[in-house]
Motif scaffolding. Sequence first.
Motif, short mmCIF file in Angstrom:
data_model
loop_
_atom_site.label_atom_id
_atom_site.label_comp_id
_atom_site.label_asym_id
_atom_site.label_seq_id
_atom_site.Cartn_x
_atom_site.Cartn_y
_atom_site.Cartn_z
N ILE A 140 -5.19 8.63 28.04
CA ILE A 140 -3.98 9.42 28.27
C ILE A 140 -2.83 8.93 27.40
O ILE A 140 -2.04 9.72 26.89
N TRP A 141 -2.76 7.62 27.18
CA TRP A 141 -1.67 7.08 26.37
C TRP A 141 -1.84 7.42 24.89
O TRP A 141 -0.86 7.56 24.16
N LEU A 142 -3.08 7.58 24.46
CA LEU A 142 -3.29 8.04 23.09
C LEU A 142 -2.79 9.47 22.92
O LEU A 142 -2.36 9.87 21.83
N GLU A 143 -2.84 10.24 23.98
CA GLU A 143 -2.41 11.63 23.93
C GLU A 143 -0.89 11.79 24.01
O GLU A 143 -0.34 12.68 23.38
N VAL A 144 -0.22 10.95 24.78
CA VAL A 144 1.21 11.18 25.03
C VAL A 144 2.15 10.18 24.38
O VAL A 144 3.33 10.49 24.18
N ALA A 145 1.69 8.99 24.06
CA ALA A 145 2.57 7.97 23.49
C ALA A 145 3.04 8.38 22.09
O ALA A 145 2.37 9.14 21.39
N HIS A 146 4.18 7.89 21.71
CA HIS A 146 4.75 8.14 20.38
C HIS A 146 4.85 9.64 20.09
O HIS A 146 4.50 10.10 19.00
N SER A 147 5.30 10.38 21.10
CA SER A 147 5.48 11.84 20.98
C SER A 147 4.21 12.56 20.56
O SER A 147 4.23 13.54 19.82
N GLY A 148 3.08 12.05 21.02
CA GLY A 148 1.80 12.69 20.74
C GLY A 148 1.23 12.42 19.37
O GLY A 148 0.31 13.09 18.92
#
Length: 120
Positions: free
Chosen positions: A84-92
Amino acid sequence: MANKTSFDFELGAMEGRLLELDEKLHAGITLAVDEVAVFGTTYMKTTAPWHDDTGAARAGLHTLTSHLGNRWEIAFAHAVSYGIWLEVAHSGRYQVILPSVRVAMDRLGHHLQGIMGQIK
């Protein structure tokens, strides 16, 4: 004064042909969904925009299909808990699921157009 028109319609020989058409369409959609799911998994694994440290995130990218009656689904997913963090972190910046869904659904649309043109 009113006019009224009515008619009766019996499928007769057409009924068998319509059932055959439904079976062909169902089989074609199922085949297309399964192919697009395999494509989706490969696409995610080859286009994931992050640098691999362990390779677990990339290896865990997968799709799951479900066929129930006239409903077909493809789920695009991560197998790692931090996906999930790969998807949402750093504005995607590192997202792979949504871009892959877009490409895969475009591919599915082309498959479905082809199926409709082939059914005779």
